[in-house]
Design a protein around this motif. Sequence first.
Motif, PDB file in Angstrom:
ATOM      1  N   VAL A  75       0.847  -1.190   0.000  1.00 57.18           N
ATOM      2  CA  VAL A  75       0.000   0.000   0.000  1.00 57.18           C
ATOM      3  C   VAL A  75       0.888   1.248   0.000  1.00 57.18           C
ATOM      4  O   VAL A  75       0.581   2.238  -0.661  1.00 57.18           O
ATOM      5  N   TRP A  76       2.026   1.194   0.698  1.00 60.65           N
ATOM      6  CA  TRP A  76       2.930   2.338   0.729  1.00 60.65           C
ATOM      7  C   TRP A  76       3.520   2.623  -0.652  1.00 60.65           C
ATOM      8  O   TRP A  76       3.680   3.782  -1.031  1.00 60.65           O
ATOM      9  N   GLU A  77       3.801   1.587  -1.410  1.00 62.97           N
ATOM     10  CA  GLU A  77       4.309   1.791  -2.774  1.00 62.97           C
ATOM     11  C   GLU A  77       3.256   2.495  -3.634  1.00 62.97           C
ATOM     12  O   GLU A  77       3.582   3.376  -4.426  1.00 62.97           O
ATOM     13  N   VAL A  78       1.998   2.132  -3.455  1.00 61.66           N
ATOM     14  CA  VAL A  78       0.919   2.809  -4.187  1.00 61.66           C
ATOM     15  C   VAL A  78       0.873   4.280  -3.791  1.00 61.66           C
ATOM     16  O   VAL A  78       0.803   5.166  -4.647  1.00 61.66           O
ATOM     17  N   VAL A  79       0.935   4.548  -2.490  1.00 60.35           N
ATOM     18  CA  VAL A  79       0.897   5.926  -2.006  1.00 60.35           C
ATOM     19  C   VAL A  79       2.074   6.716  -2.574  1.00 60.35           C
ATOM     20  O   VAL A  79       1.909   7.853  -3.037  1.00 60.35           O
ATOM     21  N   GLN A  80       3.251   6.133  -2.581  1.00 59.08           N
ATOM     22  CA  GLN A  80       4.433   6.812  -3.108  1.00 59.08           C
ATOM     23  C   GLN A  80       4.305   7.122  -4.591  1.00 59.08           C
ATOM     24  O   GLN A  80       4.693   8.193  -5.039  1.00 59.08           O
ATOM     25  N   ARG A  81       3.786   6.185  -5.352  1.00 65.12           N
ATOM     26  CA  ARG A  81       3.686   6.381  -6.796  1.00 65.12           C
ATOM     27  C   ARG A  81       2.575   7.357  -7.170  1.00 65.12           C
ATOM     28  O   ARG A  81       2.714   8.109  -8.119  1.00 65.12           O
ATOM     29  N   VAL A  82       1.473   7.318  -6.427  1.00 64.08           N
ATOM     30  CA  VAL A  82       0.322   8.153  -6.761  1.00 64.08           C
ATOM     31  C   VAL A  82       0.488   9.564  -6.196  1.00 64.08           C
ATOM     32  O   VAL A  82       0.098  10.536  -6.837  1.00 64.08           O
ATOM     33  N   ASN A  83       1.049   9.676  -5.011  1.00 63.87           N
ATOM     34  CA  ASN A  83       1.209  10.969  -4.352  1.00 63.87           C
ATOM     35  C   ASN A  83       2.653  11.098  -3.863  1.00 63.87           C
ATOM     36  O   ASN A  83       2.931  10.873  -2.686  1.00 63.87           O
ATOM     37  N   PRO A  84       3.584  11.482  -4.751  1.00 57.17           N
ATOM     38  CA  PRO A  84       4.999  11.543  -4.363  1.00 57.17           C
ATOM     39  C   PRO A  84       5.291  12.511  -3.222  1.00 57.17           C
ATOM     40  O   PRO A  84       6.286  12.367  -2.527  1.00 57.17           O
ATOM     41  N   ALA A  85       4.426  13.507  -2.995  1.00 58.71           N
ATOM     42  CA  ALA A  85       4.655  14.455  -1.904  1.00 58.71           C
ATOM     43  C   ALA A  85       4.620  13.759  -0.546  1.00 58.71           C
ATOM     44  O   ALA A  85       5.311  14.180   0.393  1.00 58.71           O
ATOM     45  N   LEU A  86       3.828  12.707  -0.409  1.00 59.65           N
ATOM     46  CA  LEU A  86       3.772  11.970   0.853  1.00 59.65           C
ATOM     47  C   LEU A  86       4.994  11.089   1.068  1.00 59.65           C
ATOM     48  O   LEU A  86       5.259  10.647   2.189  1.00 59.65           O
ATOM     49  N   ALA A  87       5.710  10.799   0.000  1.00 60.58           N
ATOM     50  CA  ALA A  87       6.848   9.894   0.097  1.00 60.58           C
ATOM     51  C   ALA A  87       8.012  10.529   0.844  1.00 60.58           C
ATOM     52  O   ALA A  87       8.825   9.829   1.448  1.00 60.58           O
ATOM     53  N   THR A  88       8.105  11.848   0.809  1.00 59.82           N
ATOM     54  CA  THR A  88       9.206  12.509   1.491  1.00 59.82           C
ATOM     55  C   THR A  88       8.869  12.689   2.966  1.00 59.82           C
ATOM     56  O   THR A  88       7.798  13.157   3.323  1.00 59.82           O
ATOM     57  N   SER A  89       9.796  12.292   3.787  1.00 62.67           N
ATOM     58  CA  SER A  89       9.600  12.378   5.232  1.00 62.67           C
ATOM     59  C   SER A  89       9.984  13.772   5.704  1.00 62.67           C
ATOM     60  O   SER A  89      10.968  14.345   5.250  1.00 62.67           O
ATOM     61  N   PRO A  90       9.218  14.335   6.634  1.00 62.41           N
ATOM     62  CA  PRO A  90       9.614  15.623   7.196  1.00 62.41           C
ATOM     63  C   PRO A  90      10.941  15.471   7.932  1.00 62.41           C
ATOM     64  O   PRO A  90      11.154  14.480   8.637  1.00 62.41           O
ATOM     65  N   ASP A  91      11.826  16.408   7.752  1.00 62.29           N
ATOM     66  CA  ASP A  91      13.165  16.331   8.339  1.00 62.29           C
ATOM     67  C   ASP A  91      13.125  16.862   9.766  1.00 62.29           C
ATOM     68  O   ASP A  91      12.906  18.049   9.990  1.00 62.29           O
ATOM     69  N   ALA A  92      13.322  15.983  10.715  1.00 59.31           N
ATOM     70  CA  ALA A  92      13.263  16.368  12.124  1.00 59.31           C
ATOM     71  C   ALA A  92      14.452  17.221  12.529  1.00 59.31           C
ATOM     72  O   ALA A  92      14.359  18.062  13.411  1.00 59.31           O
ATOM     73  N   SER A  93      15.601  17.044  11.891  1.00 57.26           N
ATOM     74  CA  SER A  93      16.787  17.799  12.280  1.00 57.26           C
ATOM     75  C   SER A  93      16.774  19.214  11.718  1.00 57.26           C
ATOM     76  O   SER A  93      17.431  20.091  12.248  1.00 57.26           O
ATOM     77  N   ALA A  94      16.017  19.440  10.639  1.00 55.38           N
ATOM     78  CA  ALA A  94      15.972  20.777  10.043  1.00 55.38           C
ATOM     79  C   ALA A  94      15.279  21.769  10.960  1.00 55.38           C
ATOM     80  O   ALA A  94      15.639  22.932  11.001  1.00 55.38           O
ATOM     81  N   GLN A  95      14.303  21.328  11.697  1.00 53.56           N
ATOM     82  CA  GLN A  95      13.588  22.185  12.645  1.00 53.56           C
ATOM     83  C   GLN A  95      13.737  21.563  14.030  1.00 53.56           C
ATOM     84  O   GLN A  95      13.325  20.426  14.241  1.00 53.56           O
ATOM     85  N   ALA A  96      14.294  22.302  14.920  1.00 48.92           N
ATOM     86  CA  ALA A  96      14.574  21.762  16.250  1.00 48.92           C
ATOM     87  C   ALA A  96      13.381  21.922  17.189  1.00 48.92           C
ATOM     88  O   ALA A  96      13.544  22.190  18.365  1.00 48.92           O
ATOM     89  N   THR A  97      12.191  21.719  16.656  1.00 52.50           N
ATOM     90  CA  THR A  97      11.006  21.815  17.516  1.00 52.50           C
ATOM     91  C   THR A  97      10.526  20.416  17.854  1.00 52.50           C
ATOM     92  O   THR A  97      10.728  19.473  17.083  1.00 52.50           O
ATOM     93  N   PRO A  98       9.899  20.276  18.990  1.00 57.44           N
ATOM     94  CA  PRO A  98       9.372  18.951  19.357  1.00 57.44           C
ATOM     95  C   PRO A  98       8.318  18.451  18.375  1.00 57.44           C
ATOM     96  O   PRO A  98       8.229  17.255  18.113  1.00 57.44           O
ATOM     97  N   ILE A  99       7.527  19.369  17.807  1.00 59.63           N
ATOM     98  CA  ILE A  99       6.486  18.969  16.861  1.00 59.63           C
ATOM     99  C   ILE A  99       7.101  18.391  15.588  1.00 59.63           C
ATOM    100  O   ILE A  99       6.588  17.415  15.035  1.00 59.63           O
ATOM    101  N   ALA A 100       8.216  18.973  15.126  1.00 57.12           N
ATOM    102  CA  ALA A 100       8.861  18.465  13.916  1.00 57.12           C
ATOM    103  C   ALA A 100       9.352  17.028  14.130  1.00 57.12           C
ATOM    104  O   ALA A 100       9.229  16.171  13.250  1.00 57.12           O
ATOM    105  N   GLY A 101       9.900  16.774  15.311  1.00 60.26           N
ATOM    106  CA  GLY A 101      10.343  15.410  15.628  1.00 60.26           C
ATOM    107  C   GLY A 101       9.169  14.450  15.703  1.00 60.26           C
ATOM    108  O   GLY A 101       9.250  13.307  15.249  1.00 60.26           O
ATOM    109  N   LEU A 102       8.064  14.921  16.271  1.00 59.08           N
ATOM    110  CA  LEU A 102       6.859  14.098  16.370  1.00 59.08           C
ATOM    111  C   LEU A 102       6.303  13.791  14.981  1.00 59.08           C
ATOM    112  O   LEU A 102       5.937  12.654  14.681  1.00 59.08           O
ATOM    113  N   GLU A 103       6.246  14.807  14.109  1.00 62.14           N
ATOM    114  CA  GLU A 103       5.754  14.601  12.743  1.00 62.14           C
ATOM    115  C   GLU A 103       6.616  13.598  11.989  1.00 62.14           C
ATOM    116  O   GLU A 103       6.097  12.737  11.272  1.00 62.14           O
TER     117      GLU A 103
END
Length: 169
Positions: A75-103
């Motif tokens: 199912v994840w491969e389908v999600v990646q192919r159909v909606n590539p924006a979801l395939a990229t993981s939010p970068d926790a180190s780019a933003q040093a906020t607790p919410i960014a790490g949680l996301e």
Amino acid sequence: MISKKTQLCINILVAMASAPPSRPVNVQTLSDRLHVSISHLESVMRVLRDAELVRAARGPGGGYSLVIRPAELSVWEVVQRVNPALATSPDASAQATPIAGLEAAIHTAFADFLSTQTIGDFAQNSDWSAHPSGSATPGFRLRPLPKSARPMAPNSVFQLSAFTQLRAA
């Protein structure tokens, strides 16, 4: 997290995986099973075709068939192919906020879970065969009528006089 269009893509692939593998599935059959308009379904099928998840076959008996076996398509491969924006993981180190790490953690858990689920896990072959609309051929078939069912009438206006003489005899 998953858009309605991505959910519909997954539903379409599950319905196609539930179909008998010998024939392609036409859009009318998918429309009947999923209760989605044909025009909307055609636009979503174009997305699936562009993502190389389905292939189209034209002509009588044509339709769509899966490119990848359902048991091998996560199912994840389908999600990646159909909606590539979801395939990229939010970068926790780019933003040093607790919410960014949680996301980032939620996204990773979400991707890991969907990677373990395949389209084949949700396919229900017995459910497909219970519906008469499950065939890829149209509801009518062009074949000769048996002699007992053929109408007793002339084929054209020019045969009308011969027909009336034959019936009178």
